[in-house]
Design a protein around this motif. Structure first.
Motif: not given
Length: 266
Positions: A106-113, A141-145
């Motif tokens: 799954v593609l997610s976002i860095i430190n979303c939690d 977890r990717a950084t922002q685009f």
């Protein structure tokens, strides 16, 4: 070669995952709410497209049938889609499990939690769904685009002011680089760990004011750069540097090179 099912394979990152996978010789099925027409930018020859809806479960069985790995690039940024985002993950994983799929990414976002912002919280909730799945799972977890700060700059440029958030820095990554990271995670050999988190960031950390100056130079946009405070959960997230991963610089495309490739559309 692997048999891959890409959920959200017509979206910003998903369609790059599909193209990279096809170029590498893998078999690819794509699940999206609407199957794209041949010839459109969302359609890749060689992929098999299935119309389906993770919020209801419609079409999932056909899309995941025969897949070795399911890749989840679905988005749900607003309204009902965001509220149902994690539940959609449950339905997708249940269908994958019934079909004998061995792994899901799954593609997610860095430190979303670590953010209470609604969109980030929805990403974190979906990560928990993956963590609890009986399948082997990976959250990338990717950084922002690169496009996120650009959207902020464009929003203010129309009135001659280019806003930058006080204390904000970014380590932006291109969707193509994020797609490559997701595909790499999907094709890794099996692991003894039931669930893993992989963090990927862009190649450089930049101050938002610095990025605004770059954007003006490349696009020719006019306006005065104005520093503003950003209140709320997103402001706290950015000021704390939770959007940065300097130890995980993975992407190759810099902010300026991304801008230059899209000069005519920005």
């Amino acid at each position: 070669m692997a048999n891959l099912c890409v959920a959200g394979g017509t979206g910003q990152v998903g369609r790059d995952v599909v193209r990279l996978a096809l170029d590498a010789g893998h078999t690819v099925s794509v699940l999206s709410r609407h199957a794209p027409q041949a010839g459109s930018e969302k359609h890749h020859d060689g992929a098999t497209y299935f119309a389906g809806d993770v919020t209801t479960g419609a079409g999932l069985e056909a899309a995941v049938a025969g897949a070795d790995v399911v890749i989840d690039c679905l988005e749900g940024q607003f309204g009902k889609a965001r509220k149902r985002f994690a539940d959609g993950g449950v339905r997708l994983l249940e269908a994958a499990d019934r079909a004998g799929v061995r792994k899901a990414v799954v593609l997610s976002i860095i430190n979303c939690d670590r953010s209470t912002a609604a969109y980030y919280a929805s990403k974190s909730a979906k990560e928990r769904v993956y963590q609890e799945s009986p399948l082997e799972t990976v959250a990338v977890r990717a950084t922002q685009f690169h496009s996120l700060p650009v959207a902020v700059f464009q929003a203010g440029a129309g009135v001659g002011l280019i806003p930058v958030f006080k204390g904000a820095r970014f380590q932006p990554i291109s969707p193509l680089d994020a797609a490559a990271a997701v595909l790499e995670a999907a094709l890794e050999p099996g692991s003894s760990e039931d669930h893993r988190i992989r963090t990927v960031g862009g190649p450089e950390v930049l101050g938002m004011r610095e990025m605004a100056v770059m954007w003006k130079s490349v696009t020719g946009a006019r306006g005065r750069v104005v520093e503003l405070p950003l209140p709320g959960a997103m402001g706290r997230y950015l000021r704390a540097g939770l959007n940065l991963a300097p130890g995980h610089a993975w992407g190759r495309e810099t902010f300026v090179s991304w801008l230059e490739k899209r000069r005519e559309t920005l």
